[in-house]
Design an enzyme around this catalytic site. Sequence first.
Site, PDB file in Angstrom:
ATOM      1  N   CYS A 116       0.864  -1.257   0.060  1.00 55.13           N
ATOM      2  CA  CYS A 116       0.111  -0.063  -0.020  1.00 55.13           C
ATOM      3  C   CYS A 116       0.933   1.300  -0.069  1.00 55.13           C
ATOM      4  CB  CYS A 116      -1.110   0.018   1.035  1.00 55.13           C
ATOM      5  SG  CYS A 116      -1.854  -1.221   1.362  1.00 55.13           S
ATOM      6  N   HIS A 241      -3.063   6.795   3.318  1.00 55.96           N
ATOM      7  CA  HIS A 241      -3.359   5.446   2.879  1.00 55.96           C
ATOM      8  C   HIS A 241      -4.856   5.122   3.361  1.00 55.96           C
ATOM      9  CE1 HIS A 241      -4.136   1.502   1.421  1.00 55.96           C
ATOM     10  NE2 HIS A 241      -3.738   0.863   2.874  1.00 55.96           N
ATOM     11  N   ASN A 271     -10.094  -0.320   1.136  1.00 57.63           N
ATOM     12  CA  ASN A 271      -8.747  -0.191   1.166  1.00 57.63           C
ATOM     13  C   ASN A 271      -8.199  -0.778  -0.387  1.00 57.63           C
ATOM     14  OD1 ASN A 271      -6.027  -0.715   0.934  1.00 57.63           O
ATOM     15  ND2 ASN A 271      -5.981  -1.522   2.818  1.00 57.63           N
TER      16      ASN A 271
HETATM   17  N1  ACO Z   1     -17.060  -9.410  10.780  1.00 60.66           N
HETATM   18  C1  ACO Z   1     -17.424  -9.778  12.228  1.00 60.66           C
HETATM   19  N2  ACO Z   1     -16.265 -10.066  12.789  1.00 60.66           N
HETATM   20  C2  ACO Z   1     -15.186  -9.981  12.547  1.00 60.66           C
HETATM   21  C3  ACO Z   1     -14.586  -9.567  11.219  1.00 60.66           C
HETATM   22  C4  ACO Z   1     -15.780  -9.357  10.223  1.00 60.66           C
HETATM   23  N3  ACO Z   1     -15.605  -8.791   9.070  1.00 60.66           N
HETATM   24  N4  ACO Z   1     -13.659  -9.928  11.158  1.00 60.66           N
HETATM   25  C5  ACO Z   1     -12.883 -10.151  12.210  1.00 60.66           C
HETATM   26  N5  ACO Z   1     -13.964 -10.406  13.043  1.00 60.66           N
HETATM   27  C6  ACO Z   1     -13.869 -10.670  14.304  1.00 60.66           C
HETATM   28  C7  ACO Z   1     -12.827 -11.404  14.744  1.00 60.66           C
HETATM   29  O1  ACO Z   1     -12.732 -13.092  14.238  1.00 60.66           O
HETATM   30  C8  ACO Z   1     -12.344 -11.594  16.409  1.00 60.66           C
HETATM   31  O2  ACO Z   1     -13.473 -12.361  16.852  1.00 60.66           O
HETATM   32  P1  ACO Z   1     -12.794 -13.342  18.108  1.00 60.66           P
HETATM   33  O3  ACO Z   1     -12.518 -12.506  19.080  1.00 60.66           O
HETATM   34  O4  ACO Z   1     -14.161 -14.270  18.554  1.00 60.66           O
HETATM   35  O5  ACO Z   1     -11.755 -13.919  17.615  1.00 60.66           O
HETATM   36  C9  ACO Z   1     -13.033 -10.133  16.414  1.00 60.66           C
HETATM   37  O6  ACO Z   1     -13.708  -9.616  15.367  1.00 60.66           O
HETATM   38  C10 ACO Z   1     -12.103  -9.158  17.112  1.00 60.66           C
HETATM   39  O7  ACO Z   1     -10.825  -9.208  16.130  1.00 60.66           O
HETATM   40  P2  ACO Z   1      -9.647  -8.250  16.146  1.00 60.66           P
HETATM   41  O8  ACO Z   1      -8.586  -8.456  15.255  1.00 60.66           O
HETATM   42  O9  ACO Z   1      -9.286  -7.779  17.558  1.00 60.66           O
HETATM   43  O10 ACO Z   1     -10.430  -6.774  15.579  1.00 60.66           O
HETATM   44  P3  ACO Z   1      -9.899  -5.447  15.436  1.00 60.66           P
HETATM   45  O11 ACO Z   1     -10.721  -4.404  16.254  1.00 60.66           O
HETATM   46  O12 ACO Z   1      -8.503  -5.352  15.582  1.00 60.66           O
HETATM   47  O13 ACO Z   1     -10.081  -5.079  13.797  1.00 60.66           O
HETATM   48  C11 ACO Z   1      -9.058  -5.147  11.783  1.00 60.66           C
HETATM   49  C12 ACO Z   1      -9.705  -5.737  12.874  1.00 60.66           C
HETATM   50  C13 ACO Z   1      -9.947  -4.341  11.048  1.00 60.66           C
HETATM   51  C14 ACO Z   1      -8.628  -6.083  10.560  1.00 60.66           C
HETATM   52  C15 ACO Z   1      -7.602  -4.401  12.290  1.00 60.66           C
HETATM   53  O14 ACO Z   1      -6.836  -4.935  12.843  1.00 60.66           O
HETATM   54  C16 ACO Z   1      -7.149  -3.590  11.117  1.00 60.66           C
HETATM   55  O15 ACO Z   1      -7.659  -2.768  10.647  1.00 60.66           O
HETATM   56  N6  ACO Z   1      -5.820  -3.918  10.918  1.00 60.66           N
HETATM   57  C17 ACO Z   1      -4.830  -3.314  10.043  1.00 60.66           C
HETATM   58  C18 ACO Z   1      -5.275  -4.041   8.721  1.00 60.66           C
HETATM   59  C19 ACO Z   1      -4.705  -3.152   7.452  1.00 60.66           C
HETATM   60  O16 ACO Z   1      -4.767  -2.168   7.538  1.00 60.66           O
HETATM   61  N7  ACO Z   1      -4.472  -3.949   6.289  1.00 60.66           N
HETATM   62  C20 ACO Z   1      -4.044  -3.184   5.410  1.00 60.66           C
HETATM   63  C21 ACO Z   1      -2.719  -2.667   5.525  1.00 60.66           C
HETATM   64  S1  ACO Z   1      -2.281  -1.892   4.054  1.00 60.66           S
HETATM   65  C22 ACO Z   1      -1.543  -3.017   2.626  1.00 60.66           C
HETATM   66  O17 ACO Z   1      -0.452  -2.972   2.375  1.00 60.66           O
HETATM   67  C23 ACO Z   1      -2.444  -4.153   2.180  1.00 60.66           C
END
Ligand code: ACO
Length: 315
Positions: A116, A241, A271
Site C-alpha cells: 500500500c 493510505h 482499502n
Molecule cells: N465481521 C465480524 N467479525 C469479524 C470480522 C468481520 N468482518 N473480522 C474479524 N472479526 C472478528 C474476529 O474474528 C475477532 O473475533 P474473536 O475475538 O471471536 O476471535 C473479533 O472480530 C475481533 O478481532 P480483532 O482482530 O481484534 O478486530 P480489530 O478491532 O483489531 O479489527 C481489523 C480488525 C479491522 C482487521 C484491524 O485489525 C485492522 O484494521 N488492521 C489493519 C489492517 C490493515 O490496515 N491492513 C492493510 C494494510 S495496507 C496493505 O499493504 C494491504
Amino acid sequence: MHHERSFRHVQITAVGSYLPPKVVTNDELASMVETSDQWITSHTGIRERRWADEGTTTSELAYQAVLDLQRRHPCQIDGIICATATPDHPGFPSVASILAERLQSRGPAVDVAAGCTGFVYALEMGRLMVASALATSVLIIGAEKLSAVLDLEDRNTCVLFGDGAAAALIEASSEELFLDSYIKSEGGGSRALTIDPNSGVITMEGRSVYTFAVRVIAETIDALLARNGLSIGDIDWIVPHQANLRIIAACAKRYEIAEEKFYMNIDRYANTSAASIPIALAEMESTGLLKKGQRIMLVGFGAGLTYGGNLLIWR
Ligand code: ACO
C-alpha cells in the site's frame, strides 16, 4: 550526441482516477460471510467498495484513470511507473509496459511492488526521473484489482479491500513544488501481510499491522515536518493510505492532530492498496478541496512492511 543532464525542479501537474461501477455494500458481503454492516462500519469505517468485473484487468483500470487525467490535462507521456500488488501477469509484462503500448510511450516503464506504500515510493522515483532529465512527463499510477486476491471465506480480510486506479503526472517546473519524500521499510514484518503464492489470496495479521500503522504514520509525519522546518499547523491536508478509519482516528488522537486534517474516503472505496492515495487526491482536486499553494502530505504504509510519505505544494 551529448545528452544534457542537469537537476530540475518538478511538480505534479495533473491527476485522474477510475473506479469500476459495481458497488458492493456491507450487507451484500454479509450474505457471503459471517459479518454485518454494523461490525464492518464500526471497526473500519467502510460502508461499500467497488469490485471490477472478472474480465477487467488492473491495466484496464489504470488505462481508464489515465484517460480521466488526459481529459483534465491533455499531455504526451514519456515515462510510466505503476504501483500495484495485483498486476495482470505475475512477473511480466508489467502493467506499466502494457500501458506504454496503449499510450504509445517509449520512455521508461516499470511496476513498483511496495504494498500500500507503492504510490509514495513511485512518486519519489518519478520525481528523480524528471529531476535528472531521464524523462519529462512521467505518469505515476496506483492500480489494484484486489477483488481477484480475496478469500471470500475469510471475514477477517475479505471485507477490507476494493478495486480502483488513479494517476498523477510529474513534470518539470520553474519552482520546486515537490519538497521531500521519506521512504522506509521494516523487513521484520514481511509475513504480516502477504498474497500467499499457493492459495493466491491475502493473509494478514490484522492486529500487528494496525499497531505498526499507527506508529509509522506518526513517524513519517514527524520526520517530514522536522526535515523541512515545519509544524503541523503548516500542513493543509494529510492524505493517508485508506486502510482503516480507526487507524487514522487513533493516530490523530494520540499525536494531537485534528482528525479533519486527514482526508478520508474509505467509506466508499475500502482499502484499494497502492491506488488509495491517488484516488483520494483526484477526488480532492475534482471537488475543489485542493487549492494552489497548499502544503499536502501523503502518508503510506503497508505490506513489506513498507511506509513513508511525500511533501508537496499544490500547483
Ligand atoms: N465481521 C465480524 N467479525 C469479524 C470480522 C468481520 N468482518 N473480522 C474479524 N472479526 C472478528 C474476529 O474474528 C475477532 O473475533 P474473536 O475475538 O471471536 O476471535 C473479533 O472480530 C475481533 O478481532 P480483532 O482482530 O481484534 O478486530 P480489530 O478491532 O483489531 O479489527 C481489523 C480488525 C479491522 C482487521 C484491524 O485489525 C485492522 O484494521 N488492521 C489493519 C489492517 C490493515 O490496515 N491492513 C492493510 C494494510 S495496507 C496493505 O499493504 C494491504
